[in-house]
Motif scaffolding. Structure first.
Motif, mmCIF file in Angstrom:
data_model
loop_
_atom_site.group_PDB
_atom_site.id
_atom_site.type_symbol
_atom_site.label_atom_id
_atom_site.label_comp_id
_atom_site.label_asym_id
_atom_site.label_seq_id
_atom_site.Cartn_x
_atom_site.Cartn_y
_atom_site.Cartn_z
ATOM 1 N N THR A 168 0.927 -1.101 -0.120
ATOM 2 C CA THR A 168 0.225 -0.133 -0.311
ATOM 3 C C THR A 168 1.425 1.385 -0.202
ATOM 4 O O THR A 168 2.106 1.538 1.150
ATOM 5 C CB THR A 168 -0.801 -0.105 1.304
ATOM 6 O OG1 THR A 168 -2.153 -0.818 1.147
ATOM 7 C CG2 THR A 168 -2.176 0.814 1.467
ATOM 8 N N SER A 169 0.683 1.896 -0.452
ATOM 9 C CA SER A 169 1.186 3.637 -0.806
ATOM 10 C C SER A 169 0.824 4.265 -0.254
ATOM 11 O O SER A 169 0.130 4.435 0.464
ATOM 12 C CB SER A 169 1.023 3.400 -2.690
ATOM 13 O OG SER A 169 0.298 4.662 -2.593
ATOM 14 N N LEU A 170 2.139 4.891 0.744
ATOM 15 C CA LEU A 170 2.477 6.292 1.927
ATOM 16 C C LEU A 170 0.603 7.249 1.026
ATOM 17 O O LEU A 170 -0.393 7.063 1.841
ATOM 18 C CB LEU A 170 2.881 7.210 1.961
ATOM 19 C CG LEU A 170 3.223 8.348 2.765
ATOM 20 C CD1 LEU A 170 2.783 7.585 4.264
ATOM 21 C CD2 LEU A 170 4.197 8.767 2.798
ATOM 22 N N LYS A 171 0.695 7.282 -0.810
ATOM 23 C CA LYS A 171 -0.238 8.476 -0.459
ATOM 24 C C LYS A 171 -1.784 7.425 -0.280
ATOM 25 O O LYS A 171 -3.254 8.297 -0.142
ATOM 26 C CB LYS A 171 -0.401 8.386 -2.253
ATOM 27 C CG LYS A 171 -1.417 9.409 -2.638
ATOM 28 C CD LYS A 171 -1.332 9.775 -4.226
ATOM 29 C CE LYS A 171 -2.226 10.649 -4.835
ATOM 30 N NZ LYS A 171 -1.866 11.273 -6.113
ATOM 31 N N LEU A 172 -2.269 6.275 -1.421
ATOM 32 C CA LEU A 172 -3.002 5.787 -0.896
ATOM 33 C C LEU A 172 -3.491 5.536 0.728
ATOM 34 O O LEU A 172 -4.494 5.477 1.499
ATOM 35 C CB LEU A 172 -2.931 4.293 -0.775
ATOM 36 C CG LEU A 172 -4.447 3.163 -1.100
ATOM 37 C CD1 LEU A 172 -5.784 3.829 -0.989
ATOM 38 C CD2 LEU A 172 -4.333 2.007 -1.843
ATOM 39 N N LEU A 173 -2.521 5.354 2.161
ATOM 40 C CA LEU A 173 -2.662 4.850 3.426
ATOM 41 C C LEU A 173 -2.975 6.217 3.795
ATOM 42 O O LEU A 173 -4.179 6.110 4.673
ATOM 43 C CB LEU A 173 -1.779 4.078 3.584
ATOM 44 C CG LEU A 173 -1.448 4.057 5.036
ATOM 45 C CD1 LEU A 173 -3.135 2.218 5.224
ATOM 46 C CD2 LEU A 173 -0.282 2.892 5.541
ATOM 47 N N THR A 174 -2.299 7.457 3.385
ATOM 48 C CA THR A 174 -3.099 8.895 3.897
ATOM 49 C C THR A 174 -4.483 8.992 3.689
ATOM 50 O O THR A 174 -5.452 8.963 4.629
ATOM 51 C CB THR A 174 -1.944 9.467 3.850
ATOM 52 O OG1 THR A 174 -2.029 9.941 2.305
ATOM 53 C CG2 THR A 174 -0.823 9.409 3.775
ATOM 54 N N ARG A 175 -4.982 8.729 2.199
ATOM 55 C CA ARG A 175 -5.795 8.989 1.348
ATOM 56 C C ARG A 175 -7.105 7.688 2.385
ATOM 57 O O ARG A 175 -8.371 8.806 3.170
ATOM 58 C CB ARG A 175 -5.814 8.234 0.382
ATOM 59 C CG ARG A 175 -7.451 8.542 -0.212
ATOM 60 C CD ARG A 175 -8.311 9.362 -0.608
ATOM 61 N NE ARG A 175 -9.437 9.918 -0.834
ATOM 62 C CZ ARG A 175 -10.367 10.616 -0.732
ATOM 63 N NH1 ARG A 175 -10.098 11.454 -0.164
ATOM 64 N NH2 ARG A 175 -11.684 10.551 -1.649
#
Length: 236
Positions: A168-175
């Motif tokens: 899971t990318s950092l961008k997806l996880l923050t989202r």
């Protein structure tokens, strides 16, 4: 359990890397061939080594670190999170980062924390230190350590919950965790051009520090604690 860790013992970090040179043609002939061999599996028949060189920054053998950003919690007049970045000539920034670890984050309870840090940031830094003749600090030297002795925390690993095939990318996880996105200016694919074409290292440092803040916010979420607001984040 992550909830039992003291936030004061965590040093959050992120690195930004670029190809060693601006263009493939600047590599010596033997290095061109070695790069071709190294990337053959990833390139397949879709790209020539020269066309694929813009991605060379992901390999420590053909890339270099242009920024290391760190962040840490302090409890002064309420919760604060402070960030700073190391930039400039690579060997010098690695020496400065090493000094930070040795002088302020060398206790056995201290942990380094990054997103996908165990697969990328931590080994990349260690490899570049070896290449450039910088002594590896204890927190990055894993030789002889048992898995439970490794002083590293990885938010990607925490999110996997044992599912080792999962990414899971950092961008997806923050989202999905409703954390303000750090990707509101540039992304990793643009760092090379910002460094070599725009020559704007401050923009890269700002981007890198936002990723550090995002990792800290994820840890707070996993601990079921309130995330930081803008007033609590201080850049040195």
């Amino acid at each position: 359990m992550i909830s039992k860790l003291s936030l004061d013992n965590l040093l959050f970090l992120d690195i930004e890397t670029v190809p060693q040179y601006e263009s493939f043609e600047q590599l010596e002939e033997i290095d061109q061939q070695l790069y071709a061999d190294k990337t053959k599996y990833q390139r397949k028949d879709e790209f020539t080594p020269a066309e694929f060189y813009d991605r060379a920054g992901i390999w420590a053998e053909f890339g270099k670190i242009v920024c290391i950003s760190v962040g840490y919690f302090v409890n002064r007049d309420g919760q604060q999170f402070r960030t700073r970045s190391f930039t400039g000539e690579e060997k010098h920034l690695l020496e400065e980062f090493s000094s930070l670890l040795n002088e302020h984050f060398s206790h056995r309870n201290h942990l380094l924390c990054a997103h996908n840090g165990k697969e990328f940031d931590f080994p990349y830094i260690a490899r570049r230190m070896i290449i450039l003749g910088v002594e590896i600090p204890a927190k990055l030297n894993l030789f002889g350590k048992k898995p439970w002795e490794v002083p590293h925390l990885d938010t990607l690993e925490l999110w996997k919950f044992g599912d080792y095939k999962h990414y899971t990318s950092l961008k997806l996880l923050t989202r999905i965790l409703d954390i303000p996105s750090p990707k509101n200016d540039i992304d990793g694919s643009q760092v090379r051009d910002v460094f070599y074409v725009d020559q704007d290292i401050q923009r890269i440092a700002n981007y890198c520090e936002k990723d550090v803040v995002a990792v800290a916010q994820i840890v707070l979420k996993l601990r079921k604690e309130p995330i930081l607001n803008d007033d609590q984040i201080i850049s040195k």
